[in-house]
Design a protein around this motif. Structure first.
Motif, mmCIF file in Angstrom:
data_model
loop_
_atom_site.group_PDB
_atom_site.id
_atom_site.type_symbol
_atom_site.label_atom_id
_atom_site.label_comp_id
_atom_site.label_asym_id
_atom_site.label_seq_id
_atom_site.Cartn_x
_atom_site.Cartn_y
_atom_site.Cartn_z
ATOM 1 N N LEU A 71 -33.443 -59.265 -33.412
ATOM 2 C CA LEU A 71 -34.393 -58.728 -34.381
ATOM 3 C C LEU A 71 -33.777 -58.806 -35.775
ATOM 4 O O LEU A 71 -32.599 -58.513 -35.964
ATOM 5 C CB LEU A 71 -34.739 -57.273 -34.058
ATOM 6 C CG LEU A 71 -35.604 -57.063 -32.825
ATOM 7 C CD1 LEU A 71 -35.712 -55.581 -32.503
ATOM 8 C CD2 LEU A 71 -36.990 -57.658 -33.012
ATOM 9 N N MET A 77 -39.244 -59.141 -36.077
ATOM 10 C CA MET A 77 -39.038 -57.896 -36.797
ATOM 11 C C MET A 77 -39.061 -56.660 -35.901
ATOM 12 O O MET A 77 -38.342 -55.706 -36.158
ATOM 13 C CB MET A 77 -40.105 -57.741 -37.895
ATOM 14 C CG MET A 77 -40.162 -58.910 -38.873
ATOM 15 S SD MET A 77 -38.616 -59.241 -39.727
ATOM 16 C CE MET A 77 -38.538 -57.845 -40.809
ATOM 17 N N GLU A 78 -39.903 -56.686 -34.852
ATOM 18 C CA GLU A 78 -40.071 -55.485 -34.029
ATOM 19 C C GLU A 78 -40.714 -55.853 -32.698
ATOM 20 O O GLU A 78 -41.604 -56.691 -32.650
ATOM 21 C CB GLU A 78 -40.976 -54.515 -34.788
ATOM 22 C CG GLU A 78 -41.409 -53.293 -34.050
ATOM 23 C CD GLU A 78 -42.438 -52.475 -34.843
ATOM 24 O OE1 GLU A 78 -43.013 -51.566 -34.224
ATOM 25 O OE2 GLU A 78 -42.676 -52.745 -36.036
ATOM 26 N N VAL A 99 -43.301 -54.982 -30.314
ATOM 27 C CA VAL A 99 -44.520 -54.175 -30.336
ATOM 28 C C VAL A 99 -44.862 -53.709 -28.924
ATOM 29 O O VAL A 99 -45.265 -52.571 -28.714
ATOM 30 C CB VAL A 99 -45.693 -54.978 -30.949
ATOM 31 C CG1 VAL A 99 -46.986 -54.206 -30.876
ATOM 32 C CG2 VAL A 99 -45.365 -55.377 -32.383
ATOM 33 N N VAL A 156 -44.185 -59.544 -30.122
ATOM 34 C CA VAL A 156 -43.150 -59.341 -31.138
ATOM 35 C C VAL A 156 -43.768 -59.536 -32.525
ATOM 36 O O VAL A 156 -44.359 -60.582 -32.809
ATOM 37 C CB VAL A 156 -41.978 -60.324 -30.942
ATOM 38 C CG1 VAL A 156 -40.918 -60.130 -32.024
ATOM 39 C CG2 VAL A 156 -41.365 -60.145 -29.559
ATOM 40 N N LYS A 157 -43.620 -58.512 -33.357
ATOM 41 C CA LYS A 157 -44.031 -58.622 -34.760
ATOM 42 C C LYS A 157 -43.067 -59.596 -35.416
ATOM 43 O O LYS A 157 -41.843 -59.389 -35.386
ATOM 44 C CB LYS A 157 -43.972 -57.251 -35.430
ATOM 45 C CG LYS A 157 -44.385 -57.244 -36.872
ATOM 46 C CD LYS A 157 -44.323 -55.809 -37.393
ATOM 47 C CE LYS A 157 -44.718 -55.727 -38.837
ATOM 48 N NZ LYS A 157 -44.650 -54.319 -39.300
ATOM 49 N N THR A 168 -46.947 -61.873 -41.809
ATOM 50 C CA THR A 168 -46.425 -61.206 -40.629
ATOM 51 C C THR A 168 -47.535 -61.148 -39.593
ATOM 52 O O THR A 168 -48.674 -60.811 -39.918
ATOM 53 C CB THR A 168 -45.939 -59.784 -40.983
ATOM 54 O OG1 THR A 168 -44.943 -59.897 -42.003
ATOM 55 C CG2 THR A 168 -45.348 -59.084 -39.778
ATOM 56 N N ASN A 209 -48.361 -60.554 -35.070
ATOM 57 C CA ASN A 209 -47.884 -60.210 -33.725
ATOM 58 C C ASN A 209 -48.031 -61.446 -32.849
ATOM 59 O O ASN A 209 -49.144 -61.922 -32.636
ATOM 60 C CB ASN A 209 -48.692 -59.050 -33.150
ATOM 61 C CG ASN A 209 -48.371 -57.739 -33.832
ATOM 62 O OD1 ASN A 209 -47.322 -57.581 -34.437
ATOM 63 N ND2 ASN A 209 -49.266 -56.785 -33.742
ATOM 64 N N THR A 266 -33.203 -52.026 -28.072
ATOM 65 C CA THR A 266 -33.706 -52.911 -29.118
ATOM 66 C C THR A 266 -32.651 -53.926 -29.549
ATOM 67 O O THR A 266 -32.948 -55.098 -29.743
ATOM 68 C CB THR A 266 -34.174 -52.074 -30.327
ATOM 69 O OG1 THR A 266 -35.186 -51.164 -29.878
ATOM 70 C CG2 THR A 266 -34.759 -52.938 -31.415
#
Length: 135
Positions: free
Chosen positions: A42, A56-57, A59, A78-79, A90, A92, A125
């Motif tokens: 990430l 980035m994140e 989700v 995943v964002k 950006t 998802n 994470t």
């Protein structure tokens, strides 16, 4: 009003030091993107054809654990920040599904580690790694 040298010196010193102040939260330069096909963590950018993707994140990670039987396979979302020539967005991205933007397509093709069933077997994470490919 008459200013003496003793009154002016502290003002001059304060003015000179004000120009040397540092900004505590200035942005850090981004690291160069990893080579296409690399697994990245990430926040780490990776080249995907003419694009740069940065996960980035996480989700959603509802994938079926590798040591379980499931009725539904689940999914990994995943964002992802996507950078192209003069633009950034950006979105998802869902594992295995192509995403098209600005006449270019890419896909999230891998997300590791796979989930494991069992008490306390949650993926941290920091342990996730992702791969993207052009489509």
């Amino acid at each position: 009003m008459r200013l003496t040298l003793h009154a002016i010196a502290p003002l001059a010193l304060a003015a000179a030091l004000a120009g040397c102040a540092t900004v505590p939260d200035s942005p850090q330069p981004e690291s160069p993107p990893a080579a296409e096909g690399s697994l990245v963590a990430l926040g780490a950018p990776v080249t995907v054809g003419a694009l740069v993707a940065t996960p980035m994140e996480v989700v959603e990670d509802s994938r079926c654990p590798i040591n379980a039987r499931c009725v539904w396979a689940g999914r990994l979302v995943v964002k992802t920040r996507i950078d192209g020539a003069g633009w950034r967005e950006t979105a998802n991205l869902t594992l295995g599904e192509p995403y098209a933007t600005h006449d270019t397509a890419l896909a999230l093709v891998s997300g590791e580690p796979a989930p494991e069933a069992g008490e306390g077997k949650q993926t941290l994470t920091a342990d996730y790694r992702f791969a993207y490919e052009p489509r």
